[in-house]
Write a protein that holds these residues in place. Structure first.
Motif, PDB file in Angstrom:
ATOM      1  N   LYS A  78      39.797  38.569  19.783  1.00 20.45           N
ATOM      2  CA  LYS A  78      40.647  38.300  18.616  1.00 20.45           C
ATOM      3  C   LYS A  78      42.017  37.794  19.036  1.00 20.45           C
ATOM      4  CE  LYS A  78      38.517  41.181  15.133  1.00 20.45           C
ATOM      5  NZ  LYS A  78      38.691  42.302  14.209  1.00 20.45           N
ATOM      6  N   THR A  79      42.574  38.349  20.114  1.00 22.88           N
ATOM      7  CA  THR A  79      43.882  37.863  20.556  1.00 22.88           C
ATOM      8  C   THR A  79      43.770  36.503  21.225  1.00 22.88           C
ATOM      9  OG1 THR A  79      43.693  39.036  22.653  1.00 22.88           O
ATOM     10  CG2 THR A  79      44.846  40.155  20.870  1.00 22.88           C
ATOM     11  N   THR A  80      42.581  36.130  21.678  1.00 18.52           N
ATOM     12  CA  THR A  80      42.398  34.822  22.300  1.00 18.52           C
ATOM     13  C   THR A  80      42.269  33.727  21.249  1.00 18.52           C
ATOM     14  OG1 THR A  80      41.272  35.932  24.101  1.00 18.52           O
ATOM     15  CG2 THR A  80      41.030  33.580  24.021  1.00 18.52           C
ATOM     16  N   TRP A  96      34.738  25.739  17.942  1.00 14.33           N
ATOM     17  CA  TRP A  96      35.916  26.560  18.241  1.00 14.33           C
ATOM     18  C   TRP A  96      35.507  27.949  18.727  1.00 14.33           C
ATOM     19  CZ3 TRP A  96      41.052  26.637  18.882  1.00 14.33           C
ATOM     20  CH2 TRP A  96      41.719  27.834  18.728  1.00 14.33           C
ATOM     21  N   THR A  97      34.549  28.562  18.048  1.00 14.50           N
ATOM     22  CA  THR A  97      34.095  29.897  18.412  1.00 14.50           C
ATOM     23  C   THR A  97      33.486  29.912  19.804  1.00 14.50           C
ATOM     24  OG1 THR A  97      33.642  30.340  16.086  1.00 14.50           O
ATOM     25  CG2 THR A  97      32.639  31.815  17.673  1.00 14.50           C
ATOM     26  N   SER A  98      32.658  28.912  20.110  1.00 14.50           N
ATOM     27  CA  SER A  98      32.042  28.874  21.447  1.00 14.50           C
ATOM     28  C   SER A  98      33.090  28.624  22.527  1.00 14.50           C
ATOM     29  CB  SER A  98      30.931  27.833  21.496  1.00 14.50           C
ATOM     30  OG  SER A  98      31.452  26.543  21.293  1.00 14.50           O
ATOM     31  N   MET A  99      34.090  27.796  22.253  1.00 16.16           N
ATOM     32  CA  MET A  99      35.126  27.544  23.252  1.00 16.16           C
ATOM     33  C   MET A  99      35.991  28.780  23.479  1.00 16.16           C
ATOM     34  SD  MET A  99      36.094  23.577  22.774  1.00 16.16           S
ATOM     35  CE  MET A  99      37.059  23.634  24.217  1.00 16.16           C
ATOM     36  N   VAL A 100      36.258  29.549  22.429  1.00 17.25           N
ATOM     37  CA  VAL A 100      37.001  30.804  22.594  1.00 17.25           C
ATOM     38  C   VAL A 100      36.181  31.764  23.455  1.00 17.25           C
ATOM     39  CG1 VAL A 100      37.789  32.869  21.349  1.00 17.25           C
ATOM     40  CG2 VAL A 100      38.404  30.610  20.523  1.00 17.25           C
ATOM     41  N   GLY A 101      34.870  31.817  23.228  1.00 18.84           N
ATOM     42  CA  GLY A 101      33.999  32.664  24.048  1.00 18.84           C
ATOM     43  C   GLY A 101      33.999  32.238  25.501  1.00 18.84           C
ATOM     44  N   LEU A 106      35.796  33.108  31.106  1.00 22.36           N
ATOM     45  CA  LEU A 106      36.489  32.607  32.290  1.00 22.36           C
ATOM     46  C   LEU A 106      37.680  33.500  32.656  1.00 22.36           C
ATOM     47  CD1 LEU A 106      36.513  30.319  34.360  1.00 22.36           C
ATOM     48  CD2 LEU A 106      38.042  29.075  32.833  1.00 22.36           C
ATOM     49  N   CYS A 107      38.435  33.941  31.661  1.00 29.75           N
ATOM     50  CA  CYS A 107      39.572  34.839  31.933  1.00 29.75           C
ATOM     51  C   CYS A 107      39.105  36.174  32.479  1.00 29.75           C
ATOM     52  CB  CYS A 107      40.391  35.048  30.668  1.00 29.75           C
ATOM     53  SG  CYS A 107      41.437  33.653  30.263  1.00 29.75           S
ATOM     54  N   ARG A 108      38.028  36.714  31.917  1.00 31.55           N
ATOM     55  CA  ARG A 108      37.507  37.994  32.422  1.00 31.55           C
ATOM     56  C   ARG A 108      36.990  37.855  33.846  1.00 31.55           C
ATOM     57  NH1 ARG A 108      39.239  42.365  31.406  1.00 31.55           N
ATOM     58  NH2 ARG A 108      37.314  43.464  31.756  1.00 31.55           N
ATOM     59  N   TRP A 109      36.315  36.738  34.142  1.00 34.78           N
ATOM     60  CA  TRP A 109      35.863  36.506  35.519  1.00 34.78           C
ATOM     61  C   TRP A 109      37.080  36.438  36.448  1.00 34.78           C
ATOM     62  CZ3 TRP A 109      37.083  32.278  38.579  1.00 34.78           C
ATOM     63  CH2 TRP A 109      36.466  32.282  39.825  1.00 34.78           C
ATOM     64  N   PHE A 110      38.098  35.711  36.028  1.00 38.44           N
ATOM     65  CA  PHE A 110      39.320  35.593  36.821  1.00 38.44           C
ATOM     66  C   PHE A 110      39.934  36.964  37.067  1.00 38.44           C
ATOM     67  CE2 PHE A 110      43.936  34.766  37.097  1.00 38.44           C
ATOM     68  CZ  PHE A 110      43.942  33.924  38.190  1.00 38.44           C
TER      69      PHE A 110
END
Length: 178
Positions: A78-80, A96-101, A106-110
């Protein structure tokens, strides 16, 4: 006491004035309700699969912790940007929804792979944006090599350098054979 079969049965609790001629005139007999399991079994004996299974405390704790991780991921999404749909039509909002996912993954992997053991491993996206992703840097290319020059006074400089080292030591993916 009365009959012997009455002595083995549970007696109902009493309250308020009685309406039965054989009982004391100032009390009413209110039958006790059976427990929820007995009542459920009596109402729907063939629906035993609908009753929640009895679980051990450790298993309940494990399930609640898993659910807490799910809620934490929903909060991060939600914050993303998943809390709003910026377009008027459904097709573009699906993209948009798929790109947010993808961005969240990617951020979680990082975070989990490159920032493991740091204060940013479980940080929320807002802190990542403020501290790491907005870091001023200079990309310099020399002799077919790209160098990233980080500012020396940046407080999170060691975390960024360690993340870069971990990224370089990972196995590079094999090129696709077409």
């Amino acid at each position: 006491m009365g009959r012997p079969e009455e002595a083995t049965q549970r007696r109902p609790r009493c309250s308020l004035p009685a309406r039965h001629p054989d009982r004391h005139p100032t009390r009413t007999v209110t039958p006790r309700r059976p427990t929820a399991d007995v009542r459920h079994e009596r109402l729907a004996p063939h629906h035993h699969h609908l009753r929640p299974p009895r679980r051990q405390p450790l298993e309940i704790d494990r399930l609640q912790r898993e659910h807490a991780h799910v809620e934490e991921n929903i909060k991060r999404l939600k914050t993303t940007g998943l809390d709003r749909f910026p377009f008027p039509d459904t097709a573009r909002n699906k993209v948009w929804t798929s790109m947010v996912g993808w961005a969240h993954t990617l951020c979680r992997w990082f975070q989990l792979d490159l920032l493991a053991g740091t204060e940013f491993e479980h940080a929320h996206p807002k802190k990542l944006r403020r501290c790491l992703f907005n870091t001023p840097a200079i990309l310099r290319v020399r002799n077919r090599q790209t160098w990233t020059l980080w500012p020396k006074q940046w407080p999170w400089n060691p975390h960024l350098r360690n993340a870069g080292r971990r990224l370089r030591t990972m196995n590079p993916p094999a090129p696709l054979q077409i």
